[in-house]
Design an enzyme around this catalytic site. Structure first.
Site, PDB file in Angstrom:
ATOM      1  N   TYR A  47     -45.333 -29.590 -22.025  1.00  0.00           N
ATOM      2  CA  TYR A  47     -46.428 -28.620 -22.117  1.00  0.00           C
ATOM      3  C   TYR A  47     -47.661 -29.249 -21.494  1.00  0.00           C
ATOM      4  O   TYR A  47     -47.938 -30.435 -21.717  1.00  0.00           O
ATOM      5  CB  TYR A  47     -46.734 -28.287 -23.588  1.00  0.00           C
ATOM      6  CG  TYR A  47     -48.004 -27.474 -23.755  1.00  0.00           C
ATOM      7  CD1 TYR A  47     -47.949 -26.089 -23.789  1.00  0.00           C
ATOM      8  CD2 TYR A  47     -49.254 -28.093 -23.841  1.00  0.00           C
ATOM      9  CE1 TYR A  47     -49.111 -25.334 -23.905  1.00  0.00           C
ATOM     10  CE2 TYR A  47     -50.418 -27.348 -23.952  1.00  0.00           C
ATOM     11  CZ  TYR A  47     -50.337 -25.965 -23.987  1.00  0.00           C
ATOM     12  OH  TYR A  47     -51.495 -25.231 -24.095  1.00  0.00           O
ATOM     13  N   GLU A  51     -52.695 -22.855 -18.213  1.00  0.00           N
ATOM     14  CA  GLU A  51     -51.707 -23.318 -19.191  1.00  0.00           C
ATOM     15  C   GLU A  51     -50.320 -23.241 -18.569  1.00  0.00           C
ATOM     16  O   GLU A  51     -49.871 -22.165 -18.165  1.00  0.00           O
ATOM     17  CB  GLU A  51     -51.759 -22.448 -20.459  1.00  0.00           C
ATOM     18  CG  GLU A  51     -50.834 -22.970 -21.549  1.00  0.00           C
ATOM     19  CD  GLU A  51     -50.849 -22.095 -22.800  1.00  0.00           C
ATOM     20  OE1 GLU A  51     -50.760 -20.861 -22.680  1.00  0.00           O
ATOM     21  OE2 GLU A  51     -50.961 -22.662 -23.904  1.00  0.00           O
TER      22      GLU A  51
END
Ligand code: GDP
Ligand code: MN
Length: 397
Positions: A118, A206
């Site tokens: 991530y 993101e």
């Protein structure tokens, strides 16, 4: 302004960030020809079909599916296009899918297992710095990781004046447990990603997951991008990326006529001149037991035409049970505004089916109150802030 995944990936690629390549399609036939074109350039036979909506968690809702051949590309695209996609990030009604991204399958087996990470770059408003947030636990909700295994989330603060330092990029790659070629690839990835974030004047990039392929390439499989609206004037080409279908229709309409409108969930519509007074008015509504249905700053020129447009916008929301108009007559004269309200009310006729409370304070406030009191309309006038709140409470009861 939010972007679609495919648009975010185009920006990333232009800054040299490795991406899962793909082509966007609006029909199953286009999806098939996109897959054929991709196979020619990438050599991969399998594809992923990904719904393009402004919300994450698409995989969970059935909006991301693997197609092993062209027939499957066609049937899956047919199924996803036009569907009402419900994800943990959409409302219960979901969002209609108008386009899909046909992407190369990047989870091919190889020398080692692919690994998901991530990573996001965002503005940390508390420290006034940019921040890279990253984790070894990619592919799942970062909220869940934060709840269950917070020690697996790392942050790196970047002084916007100094920019990302080489040692910081190395630290990220190290904390992700990488070595050798993958370590080097990751430092390049982080650096390019940070450059994209700064260059695009974004407030969020993101990437979940960032993938280490089985042959040690580091690529962005997903991209959730928010651009800073206040910097859009520096990027005229980004205006074309705006997808009005994804935005709140009343907000779009308000923007077109130059009104500052934000849709909220409550039952009291408000119309105010000045952003600060609008915020105070929303507090006042809360205190009197209501909930603001919107934020609306009509600006300095609250003339009849503007007031009427504002009423029309507020009344589009079926949840509105009362409207509070709060105008401070500093530059505008209260009696002018009052006349505007009366005129707008008469023009709108039956469209107005909720009580209106008007608080006018400032120049000619007394004349304004008399004007409204004598109008014979379902409008209650107040001069004091508390008095207006009291009246809101009464009509909601
Ligand atoms: P999101 O659900 O909206 O976050 O959409 P993502 O783009 O992150 O895709 C969801 C999931 O689909 C990812 O976490 C991956 O596990 C999976 N996925 C994405 N691309 C591929 C691919 O090329 N091959 C395979 N096998 N799975 C993929
Ligand atoms: Mn994702």
């Amino acid at each position: 302004m939010n972007l679609h995944e495919y648009q975010g990936k185009e920006i990333l690629a232009s800054y040299g960030v490795g991406i899962q390549r793909g082509l966007v399609a609006t029909t199953p036939e286009e999806a098939v020809s996109a897959a054929q074109q991709l196979t020619e350039t990438t050599g991969t036979g399998w594809h992923v079909i990904k719904a393009q909506i402004h919300a994450g968690g698409r995989g969970k809702g059935g909006g991301v599916k693997l197609a092993k051949n062209l027939d499957e590309v066609k049937t899956i695209s047919d199924q996803i296009l036009g569907m009402q996609l419900i994800t943990p990030q959409t409302s219960a009604a979901g969002k209609k899918v108008h386009q899909v991204l046909v992407a190369e399958d990047v989870y091919y087996p190889g020398a080692s297992e692919p690994k998901e990470f991530y990573m996001s770059v965002l503005l940390n408003r508390a420290t006034g710095q940019n921040m890279i947030m990253y984790s070894t636990e990619g592919g799942m909700d970062i909220e869940t990781v934060a709840e269950q295994t917070p020690h697996l989330i790392f942050t790196e603060e970047i002084d916007p004046g100094l920019g990302l330092q080489a040692f910081q990029a190395r630290k990220v790659a190290f904390n992700l447990g990488l070595s050798g070629a993958a370590f080097k690839e990751m430092t390049r990835f982080v650096t390019a990603l940070y450059n994209a974030y700064v260059g695009a004047d974004a407030s969020l990039f993101e990437i979940n997951p960032v993938l280490k392929t089985s042959d040690d390439k580091i690529i962005a499989v997903d991209a959730k991008v928010t651009l800073d609206d206040n910097a859009l004037f520096r990027h005229k080409d980004y205006e074309a990326l705006r997808d009005l279908k994804e935005e709140n229709p009343v907000e779009v309409e308000a923007k077109a006529v130059g009104l500052n409108y934000v849709d909220l969930d409550g039952n009291v519509g408000c119309m105010v001149n000045g952003a600060g007074l609008a915020m105070a008015t929303m507090d006042l509504i809360k205190q009197s037991g209501g909930d603001p249905a919107n934020f609306l700053d009509v600006g300095g020129t609250a003339d009849a035409a503007r007031v009427e447009t504002a009423f029309r916008l507020i009344l589009k929301d079926p949840k509105v049970k009362a409207i509070l108009v709060n105008i401070f007559g500093g530059i505008v004269r209260c009696d002018r505004v009052a006349q505007g309200i009366v005129d707008a009310y008469k023009n709108l006729g039956d469209a107005i089916n909720v009580p209106i409370i008007v608080r006018l304070q400032g120049t000619n406030a007394d004349v304004a109150k008399t004007l409204i009191d004598n109008s014979g309309l379902n409008v209650l006038a107040a001069t004091a802030f508390e008095e207006a709140a009291q009246k809101v409470q009464e009509v909601l009861a």
